[in-house]
Design a protein around this motif. Structure first.
Motif, PDB file in Angstrom:
ATOM      1  N   LEU A  64       0.840  -1.204   0.000  1.00  0.00           N
ATOM      2  CA  LEU A  64       0.000   0.000   0.000  1.00  0.00           C
ATOM      3  C   LEU A  64       0.876   1.255   0.000  1.00  0.00           C
ATOM      4  N   ARG A  65       0.546   2.182  -0.896  1.00  0.00           N
ATOM      5  CA  ARG A  65       1.252   3.458  -0.924  1.00  0.00           C
ATOM      6  C   ARG A  65       0.368   4.573  -0.361  1.00  0.00           C
ATOM      7  N   GLY A  66       0.991   5.661   0.047  1.00  0.00           N
ATOM      8  CA  GLY A  66       0.240   6.820   0.519  1.00  0.00           C
ATOM      9  C   GLY A  66       1.230   7.786   1.140  1.00  0.00           C
ATOM     10  N   TYR A  69       4.032  12.967   3.917  1.00  0.00           N
ATOM     11  CA  TYR A  69       4.806  14.195   3.667  1.00  0.00           C
ATOM     12  C   TYR A  69       4.769  14.414   2.167  1.00  0.00           C
ATOM     13  N   LYS A  70       4.054  15.421   1.723  1.00  0.00           N
ATOM     14  CA  LYS A  70       3.833  15.608   0.289  1.00  0.00           C
ATOM     15  C   LYS A  70       4.674  16.761  -0.277  1.00  0.00           C
ATOM     16  N   PRO A  71       5.426  16.497  -1.319  1.00  0.00           N
ATOM     17  CA  PRO A  71       6.203  17.550  -1.966  1.00  0.00           C
ATOM     18  C   PRO A  71       5.335  18.303  -2.977  1.00  0.00           C
ATOM     19  N   ARG A  72       4.633  19.344  -2.544  1.00  0.00           N
ATOM     20  CA  ARG A  72       3.692  20.043  -3.415  1.00  0.00           C
ATOM     21  C   ARG A  72       4.337  21.270  -4.051  1.00  0.00           C
ATOM     22  N   THR A 102       6.088   4.865   1.750  1.00  0.00           N
ATOM     23  CA  THR A 102       5.717   6.270   1.896  1.00  0.00           C
ATOM     24  C   THR A 102       6.970   7.133   1.773  1.00  0.00           C
ATOM     25  N   GLU A 103       6.751   8.361   1.335  1.00  0.00           N
ATOM     26  CA  GLU A 103       7.900   9.234   1.041  1.00  0.00           C
ATOM     27  C   GLU A 103       8.484   9.887   2.292  1.00  0.00           C
ATOM     28  N   VAL A 104       9.809   9.973   2.295  1.00  0.00           N
ATOM     29  CA  VAL A 104      10.498  10.770   3.311  1.00  0.00           C
ATOM     30  C   VAL A 104      11.199  11.908   2.571  1.00  0.00           C
ATOM     31  N   LEU A 120      11.007   3.071   2.319  1.00  0.00           N
ATOM     32  CA  LEU A 120      11.117   4.533   2.292  1.00  0.00           C
ATOM     33  C   LEU A 120      11.204   4.984   0.845  1.00  0.00           C
ATOM     34  N   GLN A 121      10.346   5.933   0.492  1.00  0.00           N
ATOM     35  CA  GLN A 121      10.369   6.457  -0.880  1.00  0.00           C
ATOM     36  C   GLN A 121      11.149   7.772  -0.935  1.00  0.00           C
ATOM     37  N   ILE A 122      12.043   7.851  -1.918  1.00  0.00           N
ATOM     38  CA  ILE A 122      12.713   9.127  -2.217  1.00  0.00           C
ATOM     39  C   ILE A 122      12.057   9.643  -3.491  1.00  0.00           C
ATOM     40  N   GLY A 123      11.442  10.792  -3.403  1.00  0.00           N
ATOM     41  CA  GLY A 123      10.677  11.324  -4.531  1.00  0.00           C
ATOM     42  C   GLY A 123      11.562  11.946  -5.592  1.00  0.00           C
ATOM     43  N   THR A 124      10.921  12.218  -6.722  1.00  0.00           N
ATOM     44  CA  THR A 124      11.655  12.743  -7.880  1.00  0.00           C
ATOM     45  C   THR A 124      12.430  14.016  -7.551  1.00  0.00           C
ATOM     46  N   ARG A 125      11.814  14.865  -6.713  1.00  0.00           N
ATOM     47  CA  ARG A 125      12.448  16.156  -6.398  1.00  0.00           C
ATOM     48  C   ARG A 125      13.646  16.008  -5.485  1.00  0.00           C
ATOM     49  N   ASN A 126      13.768  14.865  -4.843  1.00  0.00           N
ATOM     50  CA  ASN A 126      14.890  14.641  -3.922  1.00  0.00           C
ATOM     51  C   ASN A 126      15.894  13.615  -4.429  1.00  0.00           C
ATOM     52  N   LEU A 145      13.607   4.448  -4.956  1.00  0.00           N
ATOM     53  CA  LEU A 145      14.225   5.672  -5.465  1.00  0.00           C
ATOM     54  C   LEU A 145      13.583   6.061  -6.790  1.00  0.00           C
ATOM     55  N   LYS A 146      12.872   7.192  -6.778  1.00  0.00           N
ATOM     56  CA  LYS A 146      12.215   7.645  -8.004  1.00  0.00           C
ATOM     57  C   LYS A 146      13.174   8.498  -8.829  1.00  0.00           C
ATOM     58  N   ARG A 147      13.065   8.354 -10.137  1.00  0.00           N
ATOM     59  CA  ARG A 147      13.961   9.098 -11.022  1.00  0.00           C
ATOM     60  C   ARG A 147      13.666  10.598 -11.001  1.00  0.00           C
ATOM     61  N   GLU A 175      10.972   4.364 -12.451  1.00  0.00           N
ATOM     62  CA  GLU A 175      10.863   5.323 -13.560  1.00  0.00           C
ATOM     63  C   GLU A 175       9.498   5.992 -13.458  1.00  0.00           C
ATOM     64  N   ARG A 176       9.486   7.320 -13.340  1.00  0.00           N
ATOM     65  CA  ARG A 176       8.223   8.045 -13.135  1.00  0.00           C
ATOM     66  C   ARG A 176       8.041   9.187 -14.133  1.00  0.00           C
ATOM     67  N   GLY A 177       8.837   9.106 -15.230  1.00  0.00           N
ATOM     68  CA  GLY A 177       8.672  10.115 -16.272  1.00  0.00           C
ATOM     69  C   GLY A 177       9.605  11.290 -16.082  1.00  0.00           C
ATOM     70  N   SER A 210       1.228   6.633 -13.248  1.00  0.00           N
ATOM     71  CA  SER A 210       0.353   7.725 -12.804  1.00  0.00           C
ATOM     72  C   SER A 210       1.037   9.077 -12.952  1.00  0.00           C
ATOM     73  N   HIS A 211       2.197   9.245 -12.297  1.00  0.00           N
ATOM     74  CA  HIS A 211       2.893  10.532 -12.380  1.00  0.00           C
ATOM     75  C   HIS A 211       3.526  10.759 -13.753  1.00  0.00           C
ATOM     76  N   SER A 212       3.844   9.670 -14.450  1.00  0.00           N
ATOM     77  CA  SER A 212       4.517   9.849 -15.738  1.00  0.00           C
ATOM     78  C   SER A 212       3.559  10.281 -16.840  1.00  0.00           C
ATOM     79  N   LEU A 234       4.662  -2.147 -10.757  1.00  0.00           N
ATOM     80  CA  LEU A 234       3.996  -0.879 -11.062  1.00  0.00           C
ATOM     81  C   LEU A 234       3.611  -0.194  -9.765  1.00  0.00           C
ATOM     82  N   MET A 235       3.625   1.137  -9.793  1.00  0.00           N
ATOM     83  CA  MET A 235       3.080   1.886  -8.665  1.00  0.00           C
ATOM     84  C   MET A 235       1.997   2.806  -9.209  1.00  0.00           C
ATOM     85  N   ILE A 236       0.777   2.644  -8.697  1.00  0.00           N
ATOM     86  CA  ILE A 236      -0.383   3.324  -9.292  1.00  0.00           C
ATOM     87  C   ILE A 236      -1.204   4.050  -8.222  1.00  0.00           C
TER      88      ILE A 236
END
Ligand code: PEP
Ligand code: MN
Length: 277
Positions: A64-66, A69-72, A102-104, A120-126, A145-147, A175-177, A210-212, A234-236
């Motif tokens: 489960l994802r969710g 801490y959201k990078p908006r 979930t993202e840190v 632990l998810q590392i988002g695209t911006r990080n 680790l997201k691209r 890979e998230r685009g 989804s994000h791509s 896949l992550m959706i």
């Protein structure tokens, strides 16, 4: 093309090293298994996550994802529930026997997020937040680790090397685009990254359609394509009420659409000799 690749050591696929399989509770990411990660963009409330997770567990989702801490992009947009969100994620995942990701976003939160999450998810911006990469590299948690949306494949792999260099070899790439001139989709899904990474690295790689794409109509076709070209999963983003979601509702699919997607990818999974777990 890959100028610095030869300097990398730990992420490299060598003749002797077999493909890495990352263990998360009873799940295996990599090898001949396909993992499906699904859930809302952001954890909004216990009721919201319970409703979504209940449906997803009926579709066989085990991870489960969710975001808590959201990078908006916009500072006035919903920023996530923080620790309260982490507690909800753990409670609901335990209820349905799921693992969590979930993202840190900040080094100071690594310990706290590690207390509640399985990955632990590392988002695209990080992706190139080197202090954060080193901090998660010091934990024993699997890292998703997201691209970076403006990063090359070499930079992506170099960031994975940062994590591994600290002693944590449990890295899953995503890979998230990337950003291109094309603005019909939210990002441009670079599917060639998947077979490219497979030739360069032993690490598993999943795709986030989804994000791509940012388009619900494109999620199923790109999911099929991702599996066909060798993605390990896949992550959706899924929401029961996308119109009222606090984040990324426009690209979130309904649980019943997700269920259809799981049916549509089955023949592709079979064709690439893998099994859905
Ligand atoms: C997410 O998965 O919630 C997310 C914010 O993705 P990305 O970092 O790829 O934009
Ligand atoms: Mn999102």
């Amino acid at each position: 093309m890959l100028k610095e690749y030869k300097k990398l050591k730990l992420i490299k696929k060598t003749g002797k090293k077999s493909l890495s399989i990352i263990k998360v509770k009873k799940l295996e990411i990599g090898g001949d298994k396909i993992i499906l990660i699904a859930g809302p963009c952001a954890i909004e409330s216990e009721k919201q996550l319970d409703k979504i997770a209940k449906e997803l567990s009926k579709s066989g989702v085990k991870l489960l994802r969710g975001g808590a801490y959201k990078p908006r992009t916009n500072p006035y947009d919903f920023q996530g529930l923080g620790e309260k969100g982490l507690k909800i994620l753990k409670k609901i995942a335990d209820k349905y026997g799921m693992a969590t990701v979930t993202e840190v976003m900040d080094t100071k939160d690594v310990e706290l997020v590690s207390k509640y999450a399985d990955i632990l998810q590392i988002g695209t911006r990080n992706m190139q937040n080197f202090a954060l990469l080193k901090a998660v590299g010091k934990t024993k948690k699997p890292i998703l680790l997201k691209r970076g949306m403006g990063s090359t494949i070499e930079e992506f792999l170099s960031s994975a090397e940062y994590i591994m260099k600290e002693g944590n070899s449990n890295v899953i790439l995503c890979e998230r685009g990337i950003r291109t001139f094309e603005d019909n989709t939210r990002n441009t899904l670079s599917l060639a990254t998947v077979p490219t990474v497979k030739t360069l690295s032993h690490l598993p790689i999943i795709v986030d359609p989804s994000h791509s794409t940012g388009e619900v109509e494109l999620i199923t076709p790109m999911s099929k394509a991702a599996i066909a070209c060798g993605a390990d999963g896949l992550m959706i983003e899924v929401h029961t009420n996308p119109k009222h979601a606090l984040s990324d509702g426009y690209q979130s699919i309904l649980p019943k659409e997700f269920k259809n997607l799981t049916e549509e990818i089955k023949p592709i999974i079979k064709a690439v000799n893998k099994t859905l777990q």
